[in-house]
Design an enzyme around this catalytic site. Structure first.
Site, PDB file in Angstrom:
ATOM      1  CE1 TYR A 110      -9.218  -3.803   0.370  1.00  0.00           C
ATOM      2  CE2 TYR A 110      -8.519  -1.672  -0.454  1.00  0.00           C
ATOM      3  CZ  TYR A 110      -8.262  -2.794   0.191  1.00  0.00           C
ATOM      4  OH  TYR A 110      -7.207  -3.106   0.590  1.00  0.00           O
ATOM      5  CG  ASN A 137      -3.700  -2.539   6.932  1.00  0.00           C
ATOM      6  OD1 ASN A 137      -3.630  -2.140   5.723  1.00  0.00           O
ATOM      7  ND2 ASN A 137      -4.676  -3.433   7.413  1.00  0.00           N
ATOM      8  CE  LYS A 173      -3.950  -2.483   2.196  1.00  0.00           C
ATOM      9  NZ  LYS A 173      -4.875  -2.537   3.316  1.00  0.00           N
ATOM     10  CG  HIS A 205      -5.055  -6.557  -0.690  1.00  0.00           C
ATOM     11  ND1 HIS A 205      -6.218  -6.456   0.003  1.00  0.00           N
ATOM     12  CD2 HIS A 205      -4.915  -7.233  -1.673  1.00  0.00           C
ATOM     13  CE1 HIS A 205      -6.978  -7.350  -0.686  1.00  0.00           C
ATOM     14  NE2 HIS A 205      -6.231  -7.701  -1.910  1.00  0.00           N
ATOM     15  CD  GLU A 223      -8.394  -9.201  -4.053  1.00  0.00           C
ATOM     16  OE1 GLU A 223      -7.044  -9.550  -3.770  1.00  0.00           O
ATOM     17  OE2 GLU A 223      -9.293  -9.144  -3.198  1.00  0.00           O
TER      18      GLU A 223
HETATM   19  P1  IDP Z   1      -7.305  -7.311   5.277  1.00  0.00           P
HETATM   20  O1  IDP Z   1      -6.604  -6.233   4.459  1.00  0.00           O
HETATM   21  O2  IDP Z   1      -6.604  -7.802   6.502  1.00  0.00           O
HETATM   22  O3  IDP Z   1      -7.777  -8.533   4.357  1.00  0.00           O
HETATM   23  P2  IDP Z   1     -10.282  -6.411   5.418  1.00  0.00           P
HETATM   24  O4  IDP Z   1     -11.160  -6.879   6.318  1.00  0.00           O
HETATM   25  O5  IDP Z   1     -10.304  -6.987   4.096  1.00  0.00           O
HETATM   26  O6  IDP Z   1      -8.633  -6.760   6.060  1.00  0.00           O
HETATM   27  O7  IDP Z   1      -9.979  -4.944   5.119  1.00  0.00           O
HETATM   28  C1  IDP Z   1      -9.635  -4.339   4.035  1.00  0.00           C
HETATM   29  C2  IDP Z   1      -8.883  -3.069   4.385  1.00  0.00           C
HETATM   30  O8  IDP Z   1      -9.512  -2.130   5.110  1.00  0.00           O
HETATM   31  C3  IDP Z   1      -7.691  -3.170   5.604  1.00  0.00           C
HETATM   32  O9  IDP Z   1      -6.734  -3.933   5.371  1.00  0.00           O
HETATM   33  C4  IDP Z   1      -7.697  -1.817   6.144  1.00  0.00           C
HETATM   34  O10 IDP Z   1      -6.669  -1.011   5.484  1.00  0.00           O
HETATM   35  C5  IDP Z   1      -8.949  -1.394   6.035  1.00  0.00           C
HETATM   36  N1  IDP Z   1      -9.785  -1.539   7.275  1.00  0.00           N
HETATM   37  C6  IDP Z   1     -10.448  -2.657   7.840  1.00  0.00           C
HETATM   38  N2  IDP Z   1     -10.953  -2.289   8.958  1.00  0.00           N
HETATM   39  C7  IDP Z   1     -10.809  -1.049   9.096  1.00  0.00           C
HETATM   40  C8  IDP Z   1     -11.257  -0.225  10.136  1.00  0.00           C
HETATM   41  O11 IDP Z   1     -11.809  -0.527  11.173  1.00  0.00           O
HETATM   42  N3  IDP Z   1     -10.855   1.200   9.960  1.00  0.00           N
HETATM   43  C9  IDP Z   1      -9.925   1.511   9.046  1.00  0.00           C
HETATM   44  N4  IDP Z   1      -9.781   0.795   8.033  1.00  0.00           N
HETATM   45  C10 IDP Z   1     -10.068  -0.536   8.110  1.00  0.00           C
HETATM   46 MG    MG Z   2      -9.361  -8.372   3.021  1.00  0.00          MG
END
Ligand code: IDP
Ligand code: MG
Length: 150
Positions: A52, A115, A12, A118, A129
């Site tokens: 997304y 974070n 990212k 992805h 994807e």
């Molecule tokens: P993942 O990336 O671990 O698969 P997902 O649940 O698919 O997690 O969510 C996609 C992305 O959305 C996360 O990597 C993060 O960047 C963002 N995200 C998920 N939950 C939150 C939240 O509670 N606040 C802000 N961003 C979030």
């Molecule tokens: Mg995910």
């Protein structure tokens, strides 16, 4: 156990800005996974909304799309045994505060909104994807049989 799979990974914008691309690629290479496509791209809002789409009802969706479009990302396709599951283990939990030390998120970040990386969560979403982010000719040996890599 295990079958040859492909997964979609993306460093990212925060990971690219923080010069963590090499460190992240090194970890996947170290696991013996095979890199079959890689590109640095500034992604359109349209693609990010589609990428997304499953999360569009969440309150953080707009913020997430803005974050992912805030700078270039390194999009990759990796191949290997159980690569979808292996990648999720290497990446760590969604919220870096829940991610184990030794995982990418556990070692390098603290905010769920930044974070770093992805990874596809299933073979099905990986297929979707990869098709969304890459043209067929950008992926090495896309049509080769799995045995080619063993
Ligand atoms: P993942 O990336 O671990 O698969 P997902 O649940 O698919 O997690 O969510 C996609 C992305 O959305 C996360 O990597 C993060 O960047 C963002 N995200 C998920 N939950 C939150 C939240 O509670 N606040 C802000 N961003 C979030
Ligand atoms: Mg995910």
């Amino acid at each position: 156990r295990g079958v040859q799979e492909r997964t979609f990974l993306a460093v990212k914008p925060d990971g690219v800005q923080r010069r963590l691309v090499g460190e992240i690629v090194r970890r996947f290479e170290g696991m013996g996974l095979k890199l079959v496509a890689l590109k640095l791209v500034q992604v359109s809002e349209e693609l990010l909304r589609e990428h997304y789409a499953d999360l569009r009802t969440h309150p953080f969706y707009d913020c997430l799309v803005r974050y992912m479009g805030s700078g270039p990302v390194v999009a990759m396709v990796w191949q290997g045994l159980d690569v979808v599951r292996v990648s999720k283990v290497l990446i760590g939990a969604t919220d870096p505060l829940d991610a184990e030390p030794g995982t990418i998120r556990g070692d390098f970040c603290v905010e769920v909104g930044k974070n770093l990386i992805h990874g596809s969560d299933s073979v099905e979403s990986a297929r979707r994807e990869i098709a969304l982010w890459f043209r067929v000719e950008e992926i090495l040996c896309w049509e080769d049989s799995a045995s080619h890599w063993l």
